[in-house]
Design an enzyme around this catalytic site. Structure first.
Site, short mmCIF file in Angstrom:
data_model
loop_
_atom_site.label_atom_id
_atom_site.label_comp_id
_atom_site.label_asym_id
_atom_site.label_seq_id
_atom_site.Cartn_x
_atom_site.Cartn_y
_atom_site.Cartn_z
N LYS A 1 -3.13 0.16 9.34
CA LYS A 1 -1.94 0.63 10.15
C LYS A 1 -2.28 1.42 10.73
O LYS A 1 -1.60 1.86 11.94
CB LYS A 1 -0.61 0.78 9.25
CG LYS A 1 -0.26 -0.55 8.58
CD LYS A 1 1.06 -0.25 7.67
CE LYS A 1 0.81 -0.45 6.20
NZ LYS A 1 1.81 -0.64 5.33
N LYS B 1 -6.28 10.99 4.42
CA LYS B 1 -5.05 11.17 5.29
C LYS B 1 -4.74 12.33 5.64
O LYS B 1 -4.33 12.84 6.91
CB LYS B 1 -3.72 10.49 4.51
CG LYS B 1 -3.65 9.19 4.22
CD LYS B 1 -2.26 8.42 3.85
CE LYS B 1 -2.55 7.21 3.61
NZ LYS B 1 -1.43 6.56 2.99
N LYS C 1 -11.84 -0.60 6.97
CA LYS C 1 -10.85 -1.48 6.36
C LYS C 1 -9.95 -1.47 7.63
O LYS C 1 -9.55 -0.73 8.22
CB LYS C 1 -10.35 -1.10 5.33
CG LYS C 1 -9.46 -0.02 5.46
CD LYS C 1 -8.69 0.37 4.15
CE LYS C 1 -7.51 1.39 4.18
NZ LYS C 1 -6.89 2.10 3.08
P1 TYM Z 1 -0.14 0.06 1.26
O1 TYM Z 1 1.29 -0.04 1.83
O2 TYM Z 1 -1.02 0.89 2.03
O3 TYM Z 1 -0.74 -1.43 1.31
C1 TYM Z 1 -0.19 -2.50 0.56
C2 TYM Z 1 -1.20 -3.24 0.02
O4 TYM Z 1 -2.06 -4.06 0.89
C3 TYM Z 1 -3.32 -3.58 0.63
N1 TYM Z 1 -4.32 -3.58 1.52
C4 TYM Z 1 -5.42 -4.18 1.97
N2 TYM Z 1 -6.00 -5.10 1.29
C5 TYM Z 1 -7.00 -5.56 1.81
N3 TYM Z 1 -7.67 -5.29 2.92
C6 TYM Z 1 -7.04 -4.43 3.94
N4 TYM Z 1 -7.66 -3.92 4.84
C7 TYM Z 1 -5.93 -3.77 3.23
N5 TYM Z 1 -5.11 -2.60 3.68
C8 TYM Z 1 -3.90 -2.71 2.77
C9 TYM Z 1 -3.47 -2.37 -0.38
O5 TYM Z 1 -4.41 -2.30 -1.26
C10 TYM Z 1 -2.05 -2.56 -0.98
O6 TYM Z 1 -2.33 -3.28 -2.13
N6 TYM Z 1 -0.03 3.24 -2.39
C11 TYM Z 1 0.24 1.69 -2.23
C12 TYM Z 1 1.72 1.29 -2.17
C13 TYM Z 1 2.47 1.64 -3.75
C14 TYM Z 1 1.97 0.80 -4.80
C15 TYM Z 1 2.57 1.31 -6.13
C16 TYM Z 1 1.04 -0.29 -4.96
C17 TYM Z 1 3.24 2.69 -4.15
N7 TYM Z 1 3.18 2.35 -5.36
C18 TYM Z 1 2.47 0.84 -7.02
C19 TYM Z 1 0.86 -0.94 -6.23
C20 TYM Z 1 1.68 -0.26 -7.42
C21 TYM Z 1 -0.14 1.70 -0.71
O7 TYM Z 1 -0.22 2.50 0.04
O8 TYM Z 1 -0.18 0.38 -0.42
#
Ligand code: TYM
Length: 332
Positions: free
Chosen positions: A198, A112, A195
């Site tokens: 967004k 990022k 992958k």
């Molecule tokens: P975020 O908001 O980027 O994504 C949310 C969830 O979606 C999953 N994900 C995917 N899974 C499969 N294929 C894809 N292309 C794909 N893109 C996104 C992510 O793995 C995630 O599970 N850091 C985390 C948010 C967070 C969090 C936490 C998660 C903050 N605190 C505590 C678990 C526990 C994040 O950026 O997710």
């Protein structure tokens, strides 16, 4: 009941198919036999610049999408991260037992910050995984359902829990990631080696859950496939086709190999048509429920207020214990 915690960032108006298949669907499944906490992580979302009104709107919309997908607020705790100040408080403590080099090795930060220019990225973006660790550890979490891209953050969380426990005495449960192999990484439809994300350069490789059905169908029909004609599950040789097979398999409850076997004598066009049909069938009730939820903002706010109360009940006990362990004087 064993505890589950997970969260998503409110960084766009709609979640995408990767978020859904990689995480949200598992959230709905595990809430049946776990005490689950599902958080809209708005503190994480301000690690990159966002207009206040946009953040407010996305936070509401993200919560509504959890519910629209089937997260049941009578069963699971749905809340907004900034409503529980314990998250930021514990993050400070955990930051003080995290090595600078250790934090520097987080690949999501590297990705990022390179994209935005490393000197333009915030300190918040750098300490992001430490806040994520706090999210998880506050709830005595056993299981964290996420996609593959979160594995390294989960490793850090486990390291920090073990380090804290070793230094100050048993305090935190050491959580396990729950990452389902087949849907852990949904790929971009236009670039099946990256992958679905967004922050992709172009939206055409993305399926947003709230997209118009016509747009969804078009994106799937225009998905990049591979040379040759044979429908076969082979991520190396046929990443585009295999991604489509993975999506179809996840939504029909079969294995990708079994799905592929059904396309003998058929072509990529048939596969895409079937994927579009199944995805649209999945999205129709989701979009319907989302619209209903958004039409009643007072009810949504009530759910989030109740969720925050319940979250703080649990989080405040863990924070108090951790504070005592590190040697902070009790406040009164
Ligand atoms: P975020 O908001 O980027 O994504 C949310 C969830 O979606 C999953 N994900 C995917 N899974 C499969 N294929 C894809 N292309 C794909 N893109 C996104 C992510 O793995 C995630 O599970 N850091 C985390 C948010 C967070 C969090 C936490 C998660 C903050 N605190 C505590 C678990 C526990 C994040 O950026 O997710």
């Amino acid at each position: 009941l064993p505890r589950v915690f997970s969260g998503m960032q409110p960084t766009s108006d709609s979640l995408h198919l990767g978020n859904y298949l990689g995480a949200l669907r598992q959230w709905v499944a595990v809430q049946e036999d776990h005490d689950a906490f599902y958080c809209v992580v708005d503190l994480h979302a301000i690690t990159v610049e966002v207009a206040p009104d946009v953040l407010r709107q996305r936070t509401r919309r993200t919560a509504a999408q959890y519910l629209a997908a089937g997260v049941d607020p009578d069963r699971s705790t749905v809340f907004v991260q900034s409503h529980a100040p314990e998250h930021a408080q514990l993050a400070w403590v955990l930051g003080c037992i995290t090595g600078f080099g250790e934090a520097s090795r987080m690949t999501q930060f590297k990705d990022k910050s390179v994209r935005g220019g490393s000197d333009r990225s915030s300190v918040g973006l750098f300490t992001y995984p430490i806040l994520q660790a706090a999210d998880i550890l506050l709830y005595g979490t056993h299981l964290v359902p996420v996609g593959e891209d979160q594995r390294q953050h989960l490793e850090l969380t486990r390291d920090l829990a073990q380090r804290f426990n070793a230094r100050f005495g048993e305090t935190f449960v050491v959580p396990e990631p729950y990452i389902l192999g087949s849907t852990a990484k949904i790929m971009d439809l236009q670039d099946p080696t990256a992958k679905m994300s967004k922050s992709a350069q172009s939206a055409t490789g993305l399926v947003d859950l709230l997209d118009d059905p016509k747009v969804v169908a078009k994106r799937i029909r225009s998905a990049v496939t591979d040379t040759g004609r044979e429908v076969r599950f082979d991520r190396e040789e046929k990443p585009g086709v295999s991604n489509l097979l993975g999506i179809l398999a996840a939504l029909t409850g079969a294995t990708p190999e079994a799905v592929a076997a059904g396309y003998e004598g058929k072509g990529y066009g048939d596969l895409k048509a079937d994927v579009a049909e199944v995805v649209l069938a999945e999205l129709a009730p989701f979009q319907q429920r989302f619209t209903e939820l958004l039409a009643d903002p007072a009810e949504l706010d009530r759910v989030l207020a109740a969720g925050a109360l319940r979250a703080r009940e649990v989080a405040s006990v863990t924070l108090a214990r951790a504070s005592d362990r590190v040697g902070f004087l009790p406040a009164g």
